[in-house]
Design a protein around this motif. Structure first.
Motif, PDB file in Angstrom:
ATOM      1  N   VAL A 217       9.797 -13.597  -7.345  1.00 49.66           N
ATOM      2  CA  VAL A 217       9.131 -13.125  -8.106  1.00 49.66           C
ATOM      3  C   VAL A 217       9.304 -11.878  -8.643  1.00 49.66           C
ATOM      4  O   VAL A 217       9.180 -11.261  -9.468  1.00 49.66           O
ATOM      5  CB  VAL A 217       7.175 -13.680  -8.343  1.00 49.66           C
ATOM      6  N   GLN A 218       7.779 -10.970  -7.597  1.00 50.48           N
ATOM      7  CA  GLN A 218       8.516  -9.662  -8.161  1.00 50.48           C
ATOM      8  C   GLN A 218       8.213  -8.907  -7.028  1.00 50.48           C
ATOM      9  O   GLN A 218       8.608  -9.541  -5.532  1.00 50.48           O
ATOM     10  CB  GLN A 218       7.240  -9.001  -8.161  1.00 50.48           C
ATOM     11  N   LYS A 219       9.531  -7.572  -6.468  1.00 52.35           N
ATOM     12  CA  LYS A 219       9.221  -7.289  -5.310  1.00 52.35           C
ATOM     13  C   LYS A 219       8.198  -5.496  -6.374  1.00 52.35           C
ATOM     14  O   LYS A 219       8.609  -4.958  -6.654  1.00 52.35           O
ATOM     15  CB  LYS A 219      10.659  -6.163  -5.334  1.00 52.35           C
ATOM     16  N   VAL A 220       7.270  -4.913  -4.431  1.00 53.18           N
ATOM     17  CA  VAL A 220       6.501  -3.542  -4.984  1.00 53.18           C
ATOM     18  C   VAL A 220       6.931  -2.764  -3.542  1.00 53.18           C
ATOM     19  O   VAL A 220       6.759  -3.275  -2.713  1.00 53.18           O
ATOM     20  CB  VAL A 220       5.260  -3.987  -5.279  1.00 53.18           C
ATOM     21  N   PHE A 221       7.611  -1.444  -4.044  1.00 51.22           N
ATOM     22  CA  PHE A 221       7.977  -0.787  -2.613  1.00 51.22           C
ATOM     23  C   PHE A 221       7.253   0.777  -2.952  1.00 51.22           C
ATOM     24  O   PHE A 221       5.946   0.871  -3.753  1.00 51.22           O
ATOM     25  CB  PHE A 221       9.501  -0.900  -2.966  1.00 51.22           C
ATOM     26  N   SER A 222       6.832   0.981  -1.538  1.00 50.62           N
ATOM     27  CA  SER A 222       5.964   1.824  -0.889  1.00 50.62           C
ATOM     28  C   SER A 222       6.909   3.065  -0.792  1.00 50.62           C
ATOM     29  O   SER A 222       7.640   3.131  -0.307  1.00 50.62           O
ATOM     30  CB  SER A 222       4.703   1.205  -0.209  1.00 50.62           C
ATOM     31  N   ASP A 223       5.836   3.784  -0.427  1.00 50.70           N
ATOM     32  CA  ASP A 223       6.802   5.219   0.434  1.00 50.70           C
ATOM     33  C   ASP A 223       6.884   5.435   1.697  1.00 50.70           C
ATOM     34  O   ASP A 223       7.228   5.810   2.312  1.00 50.70           O
ATOM     35  CB  ASP A 223       5.920   6.179   0.401  1.00 50.70           C
ATOM     36  N   GLU A 224       6.406   4.537   2.742  1.00 47.89           N
ATOM     37  CA  GLU A 224       6.840   3.679   3.769  1.00 47.89           C
ATOM     38  C   GLU A 224       7.754   3.838   3.979  1.00 47.89           C
ATOM     39  O   GLU A 224       9.257   3.180   3.821  1.00 47.89           O
ATOM     40  CB  GLU A 224       6.020   2.124   3.929  1.00 47.89           C
ATOM     41  N   THR A 225       8.451   4.372   5.531  1.00 45.40           N
ATOM     42  CA  THR A 225       9.382   4.198   5.726  1.00 45.40           C
ATOM     43  C   THR A 225       9.756   3.516   6.842  1.00 45.40           C
ATOM     44  O   THR A 225      11.270   2.565   7.207  1.00 45.40           O
ATOM     45  CB  THR A 225      10.239   5.632   6.566  1.00 45.40           C
ATOM     46  N   LYS A 226       8.540   2.963   7.599  1.00 43.16           N
ATOM     47  CA  LYS A 226       9.100   2.394   8.627  1.00 43.16           C
ATOM     48  C   LYS A 226       8.050   0.854   8.015  1.00 43.16           C
ATOM     49  O   LYS A 226       6.801   0.781   7.721  1.00 43.16           O
ATOM     50  CB  LYS A 226       8.448   2.472   9.674  1.00 43.16           C
ATOM     51  N   GLY A 227       8.321  -0.447   9.134  1.00 46.34           N
ATOM     52  CA  GLY A 227       7.149  -1.684   8.504  1.00 46.34           C
ATOM     53  C   GLY A 227       5.859  -1.674   8.444  1.00 46.34           C
ATOM     54  O   GLY A 227       6.141  -1.376   9.470  1.00 46.34           O
ATOM     55  N   PRO A 228       5.433  -2.304   7.783  1.00 50.06           N
ATOM     56  CA  PRO A 228       3.838  -1.962   8.603  1.00 50.06           C
ATOM     57  C   PRO A 228       4.073  -3.163   9.622  1.00 50.06           C
ATOM     58  O   PRO A 228       4.981  -4.372   9.802  1.00 50.06           O
ATOM     59  CB  PRO A 228       3.046  -2.619   7.635  1.00 50.06           C
ATOM     60  N   CYS A 229       2.572  -3.653  10.251  1.00 46.54           N
ATOM     61  CA  CYS A 229       2.563  -4.174  11.288  1.00 46.54           C
ATOM     62  C   CYS A 229       1.353  -4.728  11.312  1.00 46.54           C
ATOM     63  O   CYS A 229       1.364  -6.217  12.165  1.00 46.54           O
ATOM     64  CB  CYS A 229       2.269  -3.740  12.649  1.00 46.54           C
ATOM     65  N   HIS A 230       0.942  -4.942   9.883  1.00 43.55           N
ATOM     66  CA  HIS A 230      -0.280  -6.177   9.486  1.00 43.55           C
ATOM     67  C   HIS A 230      -0.291  -5.954   8.171  1.00 43.55           C
ATOM     68  O   HIS A 230       0.184  -4.844   7.672  1.00 43.55           O
ATOM     69  CB  HIS A 230      -1.083  -5.972  10.372  1.00 43.55           C
ATOM     70  N   ILE A 231      -0.035  -7.313   7.558  1.00 42.83           N
ATOM     71  CA  ILE A 231      -0.571  -7.940   5.546  1.00 42.83           C
ATOM     72  C   ILE A 231      -1.570  -8.517   6.027  1.00 42.83           C
ATOM     73  O   ILE A 231      -2.006  -9.267   6.696  1.00 42.83           O
ATOM     74  CB  ILE A 231       1.130  -7.901   5.056  1.00 42.83           C
TER      75      ILE A 231
ATOM     76  N   GLU B 247      -8.784 -14.078  -3.967  1.00 41.11           N
ATOM     77  CA  GLU B 247     -10.014 -14.161  -4.913  1.00 41.11           C
ATOM     78  C   GLU B 247      -9.514 -12.005  -5.174  1.00 41.11           C
ATOM     79  O   GLU B 247     -10.292 -12.272  -6.535  1.00 41.11           O
ATOM     80  CB  GLU B 247     -10.535 -14.531  -4.431  1.00 41.11           C
ATOM     81  N   PHE B 248      -9.466 -11.566  -5.328  1.00 40.06           N
ATOM     82  CA  PHE B 248     -10.210 -10.021  -5.045  1.00 40.06           C
ATOM     83  C   PHE B 248      -9.059  -9.050  -5.498  1.00 40.06           C
ATOM     84  O   PHE B 248      -8.721  -8.010  -6.032  1.00 40.06           O
ATOM     85  CB  PHE B 248     -10.778  -9.394  -4.019  1.00 40.06           C
ATOM     86  N   ASP B 249      -7.171 -10.087  -5.542  1.00 42.12           N
ATOM     87  CA  ASP B 249      -6.520  -9.326  -6.074  1.00 42.12           C
ATOM     88  C   ASP B 249      -5.855  -8.110  -5.459  1.00 42.12           C
ATOM     89  O   ASP B 249      -5.669  -6.770  -6.230  1.00 42.12           O
ATOM     90  CB  ASP B 249      -5.570  -9.175  -7.378  1.00 42.12           C
ATOM     91  N   VAL B 250      -5.995  -8.651  -3.690  1.00 46.14           N
ATOM     92  CA  VAL B 250      -5.607  -6.864  -3.031  1.00 46.14           C
ATOM     93  C   VAL B 250      -4.590  -7.480  -1.970  1.00 46.14           C
ATOM     94  O   VAL B 250      -5.358  -8.547  -1.584  1.00 46.14           O
ATOM     95  CB  VAL B 250      -6.866  -6.236  -2.679  1.00 46.14           C
ATOM     96  N   ALA B 251      -3.957  -6.609  -1.428  1.00 43.23           N
ATOM     97  CA  ALA B 251      -3.179  -6.717  -0.539  1.00 43.23           C
ATOM     98  C   ALA B 251      -2.632  -5.583   0.072  1.00 43.23           C
ATOM     99  O   ALA B 251      -3.003  -4.648  -0.604  1.00 43.23           O
ATOM    100  CB  ALA B 251      -1.988  -7.189  -0.198  1.00 43.23           C
ATOM    101  N   VAL B 252      -3.140  -5.455   1.674  1.00 45.66           N
ATOM    102  CA  VAL B 252      -3.498  -4.447   2.175  1.00 45.66           C
ATOM    103  C   VAL B 252      -2.342  -4.318   3.315  1.00 45.66           C
ATOM    104  O   VAL B 252      -1.825  -5.009   4.522  1.00 45.66           O
ATOM    105  CB  VAL B 252      -4.567  -3.607   2.740  1.00 45.66           C
ATOM    106  N   THR B 253      -1.334  -3.349   3.537  1.00 42.19           N
ATOM    107  CA  THR B 253      -0.554  -3.212   5.179  1.00 42.19           C
ATOM    108  C   THR B 253      -0.986  -1.948   5.482  1.00 42.19           C
ATOM    109  O   THR B 253      -1.661  -0.913   5.282  1.00 42.19           O
ATOM    110  CB  THR B 253       1.165  -2.710   4.248  1.00 42.19           C
ATOM    111  N   SER B 254      -0.657  -1.934   7.028  1.00 41.71           N
ATOM    112  CA  SER B 254      -1.112  -1.346   7.384  1.00 41.71           C
ATOM    113  C   SER B 254      -0.392  -1.083   8.798  1.00 41.71           C
ATOM    114  O   SER B 254       0.377  -1.614   9.296  1.00 41.71           O
ATOM    115  CB  SER B 254      -2.145  -1.995   9.382  1.00 41.71           C
ATOM    116  N   SER B 255      -0.435   0.527   8.911  1.00 41.47           N
ATOM    117  CA  SER B 255       1.533   1.170   9.134  1.00 41.47           C
ATOM    118  C   SER B 255       0.674   2.200  10.706  1.00 41.47           C
ATOM    119  O   SER B 255       0.092   3.213  10.938  1.00 41.47           O
ATOM    120  CB  SER B 255       2.112   2.551   8.053  1.00 41.47           C
ATOM    121  N   TYR B 256       1.053   1.279  11.111  1.00 41.92           N
ATOM    122  CA  TYR B 256       0.232   2.022  12.809  1.00 41.92           C
ATOM    123  C   TYR B 256       1.492   2.675  13.324  1.00 41.92           C
ATOM    124  O   TYR B 256       0.873   3.907  14.116  1.00 41.92           O
ATOM    125  CB  TYR B 256       1.342   0.547  13.867  1.00 41.92           C
ATOM    126  N   HIS B 257       2.868   3.070  12.695  1.00 45.62           N
ATOM    127  CA  HIS B 257       3.610   4.277  12.309  1.00 45.62           C
ATOM    128  C   HIS B 257       3.698   5.475  11.894  1.00 45.62           C
ATOM    129  O   HIS B 257       3.817   6.649  12.231  1.00 45.62           O
ATOM    130  CB  HIS B 257       5.484   3.727  13.098  1.00 45.62           C
TER     131      HIS B 257
END
Length: 173
Positions: free
Chosen positions: A18-32, A37-47
């Motif tokens: 449906v959609q792709k949204v890119f961030s400025d991360e160069t390494k993949g997050p370790c958790h999503i 309900e609140f229309d939010v997603a968070v990626t955790s970037s360990y590196h």
């Protein structure tokens, strides 16, 4: 993908992107973490010592907001969104802290929970009413129990815990 790291949204019914949204991360997050309900997603970037907050407006995921810890020792490993208080809990394994943010003000945490140095806080889970939080430490093999963000107790999961027996996640059943 070739375009970088980010989030891809698929329609399970039609089995299509449906959609792709890119961030400025160069390494993949370790958790999503996703809260529909609140229309939010968070990626955790360990590196990358950061986390990214994605918000959905009118059905469209917006470009994420990057929040940096500005500390090379930081290892953002996990996030949890508490609906009851609309608080984002961000777990920093490298600095042994959990940062509490309001989604409408991500410029700085409104509270920081501190843990003994070197325990390696990794993952947390909440009671159904979100008043009790259980935090698992990877390195020390302990569980820290909080009530309304105040430490109640801490226990060793195994009195003979060794460093190479790291804890990864905690669940309630």
């Amino acid at each position: 993908g070739d375009d970088g790291c980010g989030m891809a949204v698929y329609d399970k019914q039609k089995n299509e992107l449906v959609q792709k949204v890119f961030s400025d991360e160069t390494k993949g997050p370790c958790h999503i973490m996703v809260d529909e309900e609140f229309d939010v997603a968070v990626t955790s970037s360990y590196h990358e010592h950061s986390f990214h907050v994605y918000r959905r407006l009118n059905g469209i995921w917006q470009e994420p907001l990057r929040v940096d810890t500005f500390n090379e020792a930081s290892k953002v490993h996990y996030s949890y969104f508490a609906k009851s208080t609309q608080t984002l809990f961000v777990v920093d394994l490298g600095l042994d802290k959990i940062y509490l943010y309001h989604l409408d003000n991500l410029s700085e945490p409104y509270q920081t929970l501190l843990f003994p140095e070197g325990v390696g806080v990794r993952h947390c889970i909440f009671s159904q009413d979100e008043k009790i939080m259980y935090v698992l430490s990877e390195y020390s093999g302990e569980i820290f129990c909080f009530y309304e963000n105040k430490l109640l107790s801490q226990v060793k999961t195994d009195p003979n815990h060794m460093f190479d027996e790291a804890g990864a996640a905690i669940r309630l059943s």
